[in-house]
Design an enzyme around this catalytic site. Structure first.
Site, short mmCIF file in Angstrom:
data_model
loop_
_atom_site.label_atom_id
_atom_site.label_comp_id
_atom_site.label_asym_id
_atom_site.label_seq_id
_atom_site.Cartn_x
_atom_site.Cartn_y
_atom_site.Cartn_z
N SER A 8 0.84 -1.20 0.00
CA SER A 8 0.00 0.00 0.00
C SER A 8 0.87 1.25 0.00
CB SER A 8 -0.91 0.01 1.23
OG SER A 8 -1.56 1.25 1.29
N HIS A 33 -1.00 -1.04 -4.39
CA HIS A 33 -2.32 -0.75 -3.82
C HIS A 33 -2.41 0.75 -3.54
CE1 HIS A 33 -6.01 -1.88 -1.67
NE2 HIS A 33 -5.66 -1.00 -0.75
N ASP A 35 -4.74 3.75 -2.06
CA ASP A 35 -5.88 4.06 -1.18
C ASP A 35 -6.36 5.48 -1.40
OD1 ASP A 35 -6.22 1.64 0.46
OD2 ASP A 35 -4.18 2.07 1.11
N MET A 37 -9.05 8.18 -0.21
CA MET A 37 -9.97 8.47 0.90
C MET A 37 -10.49 9.89 0.77
SD MET A 37 -7.63 6.97 3.96
CE MET A 37 -6.94 5.32 3.92
N HIS A 66 -8.21 1.34 -4.55
CA HIS A 66 -9.22 1.07 -3.51
C HIS A 66 -9.90 2.39 -3.17
CE1 HIS A 66 -9.81 -0.24 1.00
NE2 HIS A 66 -10.95 -0.10 0.36
N MET A 68 -12.22 4.55 -1.18
CA MET A 68 -12.95 4.73 0.07
C MET A 68 -13.63 6.09 -0.01
SD MET A 68 -10.03 3.11 2.49
CE MET A 68 -8.84 3.26 1.17
N MET A 137 -12.02 -6.10 4.20
CA MET A 137 -11.29 -5.20 5.09
C MET A 137 -11.06 -5.91 6.43
SD MET A 137 -10.51 -2.37 3.57
CE MET A 137 -9.67 -1.75 5.04
N ASP A 175 -7.07 -6.61 3.37
CA ASP A 175 -6.45 -5.30 3.51
C ASP A 175 -6.57 -4.80 4.95
OD1 ASP A 175 -5.50 -2.74 3.15
OD2 ASP A 175 -7.12 -2.09 1.82
C1 DX5 Z 1 -6.80 1.25 5.21
C2 DX5 Z 1 -6.29 1.05 3.82
C3 DX5 Z 1 -5.17 0.09 3.75
C4 DX5 Z 1 -3.93 0.49 4.50
C5 DX5 Z 1 -3.27 -0.78 4.95
O1 DX5 Z 1 -7.94 2.00 5.17
O2 DX5 Z 1 -7.32 0.56 2.97
O3 DX5 Z 1 -4.84 -0.25 2.40
O4 DX5 Z 1 -3.04 1.25 3.75
O5 DX5 Z 1 -2.23 -0.46 5.79
P1 DX5 Z 1 -1.63 -1.51 6.84
O6 DX5 Z 1 -1.08 -2.67 6.07
O7 DX5 Z 1 -0.56 -0.69 7.51
O8 DX5 Z 1 -2.73 -1.91 7.78
ZN ZN Z 2 -6.71 -0.27 0.96
#
Ligand code: DX5
Ligand code: ZN
Length: 216
Positions: A8, A33, A35, A37, A66, A68, A137, A175
């Protein structure tokens, strides 16, 4: 199939993004990956298109995006344009999930649906044949570096059973809180794509850690 590792980028050093992306290119990582948000669906804001484009410029591996965010339909084409190979939306954020999944596929991307820790896998039963990937998740989304939720194993067993019946090629991604201590058990429970943020980027040698995660 051997499991895939998707580090990630959220946990990378954003002031040295090119350096970290080049490390991922050299490493045994399969996907990157990403993220996204929005500060509404999750209580945090990560980054948007300018940063994603900077990542895509250097990345030599598929971008696993991903989302969110609420109402992801508005931005699907933009994410495809920015280089996404896989687009995953949240079950909890989509009123017309089937339509959203078809829109992702029509763009030529792999379509994924993510479920939060409280969402049972059973809600995906009818959409499962249409999906390329389900992201389970294993923390509440919003932040890297959180502790893995143990209930995830049971969800994986159930999802694997459902998938075997209607979509045996389904990719099952996990994840949150994934690392060297739980990957073997997750793969045994049915996981095929493992996201790791903190485990990779907080390691003394991230490239070596990716090798370790890949070869468990
Ligand atoms: C959390 C994200 C993850 C995050 C995972 O909301 O979707 O992808 O980056 O990080 P770790 O592996 O540190 O839990
Ligand atoms: Zn993620």
């Amino acid at each position: 199939m051997k499991h895939l590792i998707a580090p990630s980028v959220l946990s990378a050093d954003f002031a040295n993004l090119q350096r970290d992306i080049e490390m991922l290119n050299r490493s045994e990582a399969d996907w990157l990956h990403i993220d996204i948000m929005d500060g509404v669906f999750v209580p945090n804001i990560s980054f948007g298109f300018p940063v994603l484009q900077a990542i895509a410029k250097h990345a030599q591996k598929p971008l696993d995006v991903h989302l969110m965010i609420v109402d992801p339909d508005r931005y699907l084409a933009d994410f495809k344009k920015a280089g996404a190979a896989v687009i995953t939306v949240h079950y909890e954020a989509c009123t017309h999930l089937h339509r959203t999944v078809q829109a992702i596929k029509n763009l030529g991307c792999k379509a994924g649906v993510a479920i939060n820790p409280h969402t049972p896998v059973s809600v995906l039963e009818d959409i499962l044949p249409d999906l390329d990937l389900v992201l389970v998740m294993s923390v509440n989304p919003g932040f890297g570096g959180q502790s893995f939720i143990e209930q995830t194993y049971q969800k994986l067993h159930k999802l694997k059973q459902l998938a075997n019946a209607v979509n045996p090629n389904l990719l099952i991604e996990v994840d949150g809180g994934v690392g060297p201590g739980n990957i073997a058990k997750l793969v045994n429970a049915g996981a095929s794509v493992l996201v790791a943020g903190n485990a990779v980027f907080a390691a003394e040698d991230p490239e070596k850690m990716i090798h370790q995660l890949k070869n468990i």
